[in-house]
Write an enzyme that holds these catalytic residues in place. Structure first.
Site, PDB file in Angstrom:
ATOM      1  N   SER A   1       0.853  -1.188   0.000  1.00 42.41           N
ATOM      2  CA  SER A   1       0.000   0.000   0.000  1.00 42.41           C
ATOM      3  C   SER A   1       0.889   1.238   0.000  1.00 42.41           C
ATOM      4  O   SER A   1       2.023   1.191   0.494  1.00 42.41           O
ATOM      5  CB  SER A   1      -0.901   0.024   1.237  1.00 42.41           C
TER       6      SER A   1
ATOM      7  N   TYR B   1      -1.245  -0.367  10.383  1.00 40.97           N
ATOM      8  CA  TYR B   1      -1.474  -0.749   8.995  1.00 40.97           C
ATOM      9  C   TYR B   1      -0.284  -0.333   8.133  1.00 40.97           C
ATOM     10  O   TYR B   1       0.255  -1.141   7.358  1.00 40.97           O
ATOM     11  CB  TYR B   1      -2.751  -0.088   8.478  1.00 40.97           C
TER      12      TYR B   1
END
Length: 249
Positions: free
Chosen positions: A139, A152
């Site tokens: 990501s 995350y």
């Protein structure tokens, strides 16, 4: 070499919705045999073409015995693995001081540790391919702060680094390893964020192309990285972000 995945044996984790579903569809349309793994595989039924080449296995990848059974099934049915797509991931968005220790550990377990352990277990099958590809879903949050929560971003940063190290280590076994870093893509995981008008406006303002991405736009890159056409590409982290990562003023 042609633009095809014909005959490739592919394992896709988290392949029943969002980016994972788009990847499964893309690979099937390009001729691959695809095994989709998820906690609930029933949701994929009726959503793909070429379903004769689609196989599913339902379970929790955080469970070590399930991972062992999965690898055993791939070995017995295919004898090798040409492509591994590590797509499973989740998030819990909040400020760092609001996370509990168990929440942080769960995010690391789901996003990072089970992916590493599955990849480790699949190594002999990937080596047998003689021309294998591992595609890890990272990501842009692994490279810069996007207000998605520190745990995350940390797991995705680790995936990017893991990809680089593994690409170098496994290159002599003819196993390529690459990562994809999406920005905001229209998926069930991002729906809570994209449905907030104020947050969406900020995202679009930071995106030169002025829109969020579609799962198919990530899937097409995953397919290319799995193809023999990309045979000299390894150790890379490629952003699918509409220009977000390069925008200054």
């Amino acid at each position: 070499m042609s633009w095809t995945l014909q005959g490739k044996k592919v394992l896709v984790t988290g392949g029943t919705k969002g980016i994972g579903l788009a990847i499964a569809r893309e690979f099937l349309e390009l001729g691959a045999e695809v095994l989709v793994v998820a906690r609930n595989t029933k949701t994929i039924q009726g959503k793909v073409k070429h379903s004769a080449n689609l196989f599913t296995y339902e379970g929790d990848l955080n469970n070590a015995s399930f991972r062992d059974d999965l690898v055993k099934r791939v070995s017995e049915n295919w004898g090798k693995l040409d492509v591994l797509v590590n797509n499973v991931g989740t998030n819990l968005r909040k400020k760092f001081i609001d996370y509990t220790e168990s929440e942080i550990r769960q995010l690391f377990e789901t996003n990072l540790f089970n992916m590493m352990q599955l990849t480790h277990a699949c190594y002999p099958l990937l080596k047998k391919s003689g021309n294998a590809s591992v595609v890890n879903m990272a990501s842009v949050a692994g490279s810069t702060d996007v207000q998605s929560g520190p745990p995350y971003g940390m797991t995705k940063a680790a995936i990017i680094q893991f990809t680089k190290h593994l690409a170098a280590e496994w290159s002599t076994d003819r196993i390529r390893v690459n990562a994809i870093s999406p920005w905001y893509i229209e998926t069930p995981l991002t729906e809570p964020v994209l449905s907030n008008p104020e947050r969406l406006a900020k995202i679009l303002d930071r995106t030169p192309m002025g829109r969020v991405g579609k799962p198919e736009e990530v899937a097409s890159l995953a397919a290319y990285l799995a193809m023999d056409k990309s045979s000299y590409i390894t150790g890379q982290n490629i952003a699918v972000d509409g220009g977000f990562s390069v925008k200054g003023l």
